[in-house]
Scaffold this active site. Structure first.
Site, short mmCIF file in Angstrom:
data_model
loop_
_atom_site.label_atom_id
_atom_site.label_comp_id
_atom_site.label_asym_id
_atom_site.label_seq_id
_atom_site.Cartn_x
_atom_site.Cartn_y
_atom_site.Cartn_z
N ASN A 101 8.25 -87.20 46.13
CA ASN A 101 9.23 -87.26 45.05
C ASN A 101 8.84 -86.26 43.97
O ASN A 101 7.66 -85.96 43.79
CB ASN A 101 9.25 -88.67 44.46
N HIS A 103 9.03 -85.77 39.89
CA HIS A 103 9.29 -86.50 38.65
C HIS A 103 9.10 -85.53 37.47
O HIS A 103 8.10 -84.81 37.43
CB HIS A 103 8.33 -87.70 38.52
N ASP A 144 6.89 -94.17 41.01
CA ASP A 144 6.11 -93.04 40.47
C ASP A 144 4.59 -93.29 40.55
O ASP A 144 3.82 -92.67 39.81
CB ASP A 144 6.50 -92.71 39.03
C1 GRF Z 1 15.19 -83.87 38.22
O1 GRF Z 1 14.81 -83.78 36.89
C2 GRF Z 1 14.12 -84.58 39.03
O2 GRF Z 1 12.83 -84.33 38.58
C3 GRF Z 1 14.48 -86.01 38.79
O3 GRF Z 1 15.88 -86.05 38.76
C4 GRF Z 1 16.39 -84.77 38.40
C5 GRF Z 1 17.32 -84.32 39.48
O4 GRF Z 1 17.99 -83.14 39.21
N1 GRF Z 1 13.81 -86.86 39.75
P1 GRF Z 1 18.76 -82.35 40.36
O5 GRF Z 1 19.74 -83.31 41.01
O6 GRF Z 1 17.74 -81.85 41.34
O7 GRF Z 1 19.49 -81.24 39.68
#
Ligand code: GRF
Length: 195
Positions: A101, A103, A144
């Site tokens: 993932n 974050h 997380d």
């Molecule tokens: C990103 O900030 C990612 O870190 C978080 O959700 C957001 C997703 O943005 N988990 P996108 O859909 O990739 O534009």
């Protein structure tokens, strides 16, 4: 070497998905290939990005159906890229050490249940930290809470709003860090396979 088959799970705009697609095109990702994009939201723009790039894109609101298609497609690595649904323990165990993932903070700051999207950046600004960033980590049952794979720091500037900060963290950290981590793990997984 046989490439690692990757599924990207999304819920929204999909800019991180786009970064992975672009990295695959430019050769930054060479040990893996995106075989599937699955969204739990019908209106996720990420689905359109996948289709525009000839990648199989599906809407999956049910975990059992998702598991079924992941198996059918022979998926070996699952990338959560803005996927806003908590996966069950059973799902995570089925793909132990094969789900990662991204974050948008330096874990363990500003993370955990309910801390996603713009909230993360709001909290960082509220606290007054001067540095934030992004983290790629393995997914386990704790939101997380899985082992950290990579992190990149981003400076906070005077006058930042959550939106401005979100954009900077994406540009300077997320879109760089995630493709690199995907390549690194794909390479490790691909090495374990027979030609
Ligand atoms: C990103 O900030 C990612 O870190 C978080 O959700 C957001 C997703 O943005 N988990 P996108 O859909 O990739 O534009």
């Amino acid at each position: 070497m046989l490439k690692t088959k990757i599924a990207v799970l999304v819920s929204g705009g999909g800019t991180n998905l786009q970064a992975i697609i672009d990295a695959q095109k430019s050769g930054i990702i060479k040990s893996g290939e995106i075989a599937l994009v699955a969204s739990n939201k019908a209106d996720a723009y990420a689905l359109k990005r996948a289709e525009a790039n000839g990648i199989k894109a599906v809407l999956m609101t049910d975990e059992a159906a998702l598991l079924k298609i992941l198996r059918e497609e022979g998926i070996e690595l699952i990338v959560l890229a803005g996927f806003l649904k908590i996966l069950s323990k059973e799902f995570i165990q089925a793909y132990e050490n094969r789900i990662i993932n991204i974050h948008p903070s330096l874990i363990p700051s500003f993370c955990g249940k309910g801390c996603y999207g713009l909230h993360v950046h709001e909290k960082a600004l509220e606290y007054g930290v001067k540095v934030t960033g992004a983290t790629v980590h393995y997914v386990n049952e704790i939101p997380d809470g899985g082992q950290i794979i990579a992190q990149k720091a981003v400076e906070i500037q005077d006058g930042d709003t959550p939106e401005i900060l979100q954009k900077r963290v994406m540009e300077q950290a997320e879109w760089i860090l995630l493709p690199r981590a995907v390549e690194e793990i794909s390479r490790k997984l691909a090495k374990g396979k027979i030609e």
